[in-house]
Design an enzyme around this catalytic site. Structure first.
Site, PDB file in Angstrom:
ATOM      1  N   GLU A 178      14.714 -15.041   0.378  1.00 19.48           N
ATOM      2  CA  GLU A 178      15.070 -16.064   1.384  1.00 19.48           C
ATOM      3  C   GLU A 178      14.087 -17.234   1.326  1.00 19.48           C
ATOM      4  OE1 GLU A 178      14.840 -14.402   5.300  1.00 19.48           O
ATOM      5  OE2 GLU A 178      16.396 -12.924   4.857  1.00 19.48           O
ATOM      6  N   ASP A 209       0.835  -1.192   0.000  1.00 22.93           N
ATOM      7  CA  ASP A 209       0.000   0.000   0.000  1.00 22.93           C
ATOM      8  C   ASP A 209       0.881   1.257   0.000  1.00 22.93           C
ATOM      9  OD1 ASP A 209      -2.795   1.028   0.364  1.00 22.93           O
ATOM     10  OD2 ASP A 209      -1.909   1.945   2.136  1.00 22.93           O
TER      11      ASP A 209
HETATM   12  C1  NOJ Z   1      -4.412   3.000  -0.987  1.00 23.51           C
HETATM   13  C2  NOJ Z   1      -5.545   2.087  -0.687  1.00 23.51           C
HETATM   14  O1  NOJ Z   1      -5.837   1.354  -1.840  1.00 23.51           O
HETATM   15  C3  NOJ Z   1      -6.689   2.955  -0.224  1.00 23.51           C
HETATM   16  O2  NOJ Z   1      -7.876   2.246  -0.138  1.00 23.51           O
HETATM   17  C4  NOJ Z   1      -6.305   3.572   1.078  1.00 23.51           C
HETATM   18  O3  NOJ Z   1      -7.312   4.473   1.487  1.00 23.51           O
HETATM   19  C5  NOJ Z   1      -4.998   4.326   0.965  1.00 23.51           C
HETATM   20  N1  NOJ Z   1      -3.994   3.604   0.228  1.00 23.51           N
HETATM   21  C6  NOJ Z   1      -4.437   4.602   2.326  1.00 23.51           C
HETATM   22  O4  NOJ Z   1      -3.987   3.408   2.904  1.00 23.51           O
END
Ligand code: NOJ
Length: 563
Positions: free
Chosen positions: A273, A224
């Protein structure tokens, strides 16, 4: 050294795209656990619900499942605010459920990719709570970005950064004696304080979290906000407002900083790993919103990550010329680093592609276009991401009442003039219809039972059960396409296409392999066109006619050929 390739080879290339590796041509299906299937009937999807539907995903023909976060979380951002990275939130089940899910998936030949959220934690994470308690000067504060405010009394935020969800990216704390305290940085909601990746404890913790999920059997990670971990030294002002567009040409001091690559080189060593066999390798895919595909390729150098989402493709209109350009740019950017291109049309953050690509005036036309766009995507070389429900032809739900919306971007962006992430992400997160004529359409176990967002009544017609066996349905189109993609030797992995001459508005290309060639025609225009049939018709997104080797390709339609 990476071999050089002509821009448009006509002969099959002994290319990097023909390298082995399961992720190089994988079709990866995004499960949004809140909205996929609810086994316990509380209106919220759960891991047991996902597990029970794994045979559906195997039969659909995907290779892997990516699960959006199911970790302990107060759900301020639907689970992207993690309070404990090693615990399953009780609303989704427990760790034993996660382990069972991964085990069953493997038994069915499906790989499992889990989400990891390293840019920020939840404000309920033990570190953050303790940092707040201990006050200014606590070493724990250094794991986040705490700063004194500007202005005489520190009443102004430390810099001018804005949150992706709207409003300032800083929130002021209150000291234990009740006086106003330092500020902390959150690129997203205030409940999502950004972690400080300069702090060794942060890097150590995530190494351990990666190993935790790898030991449990996860085949990889979707990272993310992969481009956000490192902030420019000194957290400099940007000097203007309206910083919210994720995909712009600007270089922002909190996104795509060169320092992030060191983190991914480190993570790659950990993934390696666990083995480097191309069939079992653990992989990582970056959610990196970068200004260009070339910048995206930096995350995919041989000692970094395996894939990155192609948001430039997702952002391209249904227009032959624009699509051809983004396909070329992507393949040209990926070739030098030897990474597979990826293609994606929908996910849990954007308007579903049926609605986004359509013009909204004619539901049937919108569906035709969505189906055509999907067949085009699945014909391109590399790996593709599907978002749950697109295989059912689900539209975006545009008329959710404000009272049921849960996207933090909705409340924060309101009144700020901010586009942010549109503030409207709930519309693509409505629980899936599976069966029956009464909501929640098999999403939960009991007809008339709850679902955390209401489903439109028309979704009765779009359920899995209703579409199964109907050859004209979108579900059967996806099944047929994924089957053909597995079977045809020129589909899937690769790093080039050969463009064919075609009338304006039509995208036509060929792909070659030593065992057979393939061609794809996609008509993005609003008129039917006549084209010479190059071979045997494999699949079409709409009924088409071929008379004496001449094809009439309707508007908003894509056809596949075995050549
Ligand atoms: C990207 C994620 O896909 C989204 O849903 C989220 O709100 C933001 N990152 C923050 O984590």
């Amino acid at each position: 050294m990476t071999p050089q390739h002509p821009a448009n080879p006509t002969a099959p290339a002994a290319d990097s795209g023909r390298r082995s590796g399961w992720w190089r041509d994988a079709v990866i299906y995004q499960v949004y656990p809140r909205s996929f299937a609810d086994a316990d009937g509380d209106g919220m999807g759960d891991l047991e619900g996902v597990r029970s539907r794994l045979p559906y995903l195997r039969d659909l023909g995907v290779d892997a499942v990516w699960l959006s976060p199911f970790y302990a979380s107060p759900q301020a951002d639907a689970g992207y605010d993690v309070s404990d990275y090693r615990v399953v939130d009780p609303m989704f089940g427990d760790l034993a459920d996660a382990e069972r899910l991964i085990g069953d998936a493997h038994g069915l030949g499906l790989r499992v990719i889990v989400d990891i959220v390293p840019n920020h934690a939840s404000d309920q994470h033990a570190w953050f709570r303790q940092a707040l308690r201990e006050g200014p000067g606590s070493p724990l504060r250094n794991r986040f970005h705490f700063r004194p405010g500007q202005g005489e009394g520190g009443e102004l935020p430390p810099n001018d950064w804005e949150s992706i969800f709207g409003g300032p990216a800083w929130t002021r704390t209150v000291n234990s004696d009740g006086t106003p305290g330092e500020w902390y940085l959150h690129l997203f909601a205030p409940e999502q304080p950004d972690l400080n990746w300069e702090n060794a404890a942060v890097a150590d913790e995530f190494r351990s979290v990666l190993r935790f999920w790898l030991d449990l059997g996860a085949d990889g990670f979707r990272i993310d906000v992969a481009h956000g971990l490192v902030k420019a030294a000194g957290l400099p002002d940007i000097g203007r407002h309206d910083q919210l567009k994720l995909l712009g040409n600007d270089v922002l001091p909190f996104f795509d900083q060169d320092g992030v690559h060191e983190i991914y080189r480190d993570w790659r060593r950990i993934l390696d790993e666990y083995g480097t066999d191309p069939d079992t390798r653990r992989i990582a895919v970056a959610e990196a919103w970068t200004p260009t595909v070339q910048r995206t390729a930096n995350y995919l150098r041989p000692d970094e990550l395996h894939q990155a989402f192609n948001f430039q493709y997702l952002g391209t209109a249904w227009d032959a010329e624009a699509l051809r350009e983004v396909v070329d740019l992507t393949l040209d950017a990926m070739r030098p680093v030897g990474a597979p291109a990826t293609w994606v049309l929908s996910n849990h953050d954007v308007v579903r592609h049926l609605t986004r690509l359509g013009d909204g005036n004619d539901a049937e036309q919108d569906l035709r276009r969505a189906r055509a766009a999907t067949l085009l995507m699945l014909a391109l070389p590399g790996s593709a991401y599907l978002y749950q429900g697109e295989e059912l032809g689900l539209p975006e739900v545009l008329d959710l009442p404000d009272a049921v919306r849960q996207d933090p971007a909705f409340t924060r962006a309101k009144g700020t003039n901010a586009e942010g992430q549109e503030g409207m992400r709930d519309g693509c997160r409505v629980p899936l219809p599976w069966s029956g004529t009464e909501a929640p359409f098999g999403f939960g176990p009991v007809p008339g039972g709850p679902s955390w967002l209401p489903q439109p009544a028309e979704w009765a017609k779009l359920g899995v059960e209703a579409q199964t066996g109907d050859r004209s349905s979108t579900l059967e189109l996806y099944r047929a396409a994924l089957k053909a993609r597995r079977e045809h030797p020129a589909l899937g992995t690769g790093d080039s296409v050969t463009w064919l001459d075609a009338p304006a508005g039509v995208l036509a290309f060929r792909r070659d392999s030593p065992d057979g060639a393939f061609a794809c025609f996609a008509n993005t225009g609003d008129q039917a066109v006549r084209l010479a049939a190059p071979g045997r018709l494999l699949l079409a997104s709409e009924p088409v006619t071929v008379v004496e080797d001449e094809l009439v390709l309707p508007a908003d339609a894509t056809v596949w050929w075995a050549v």
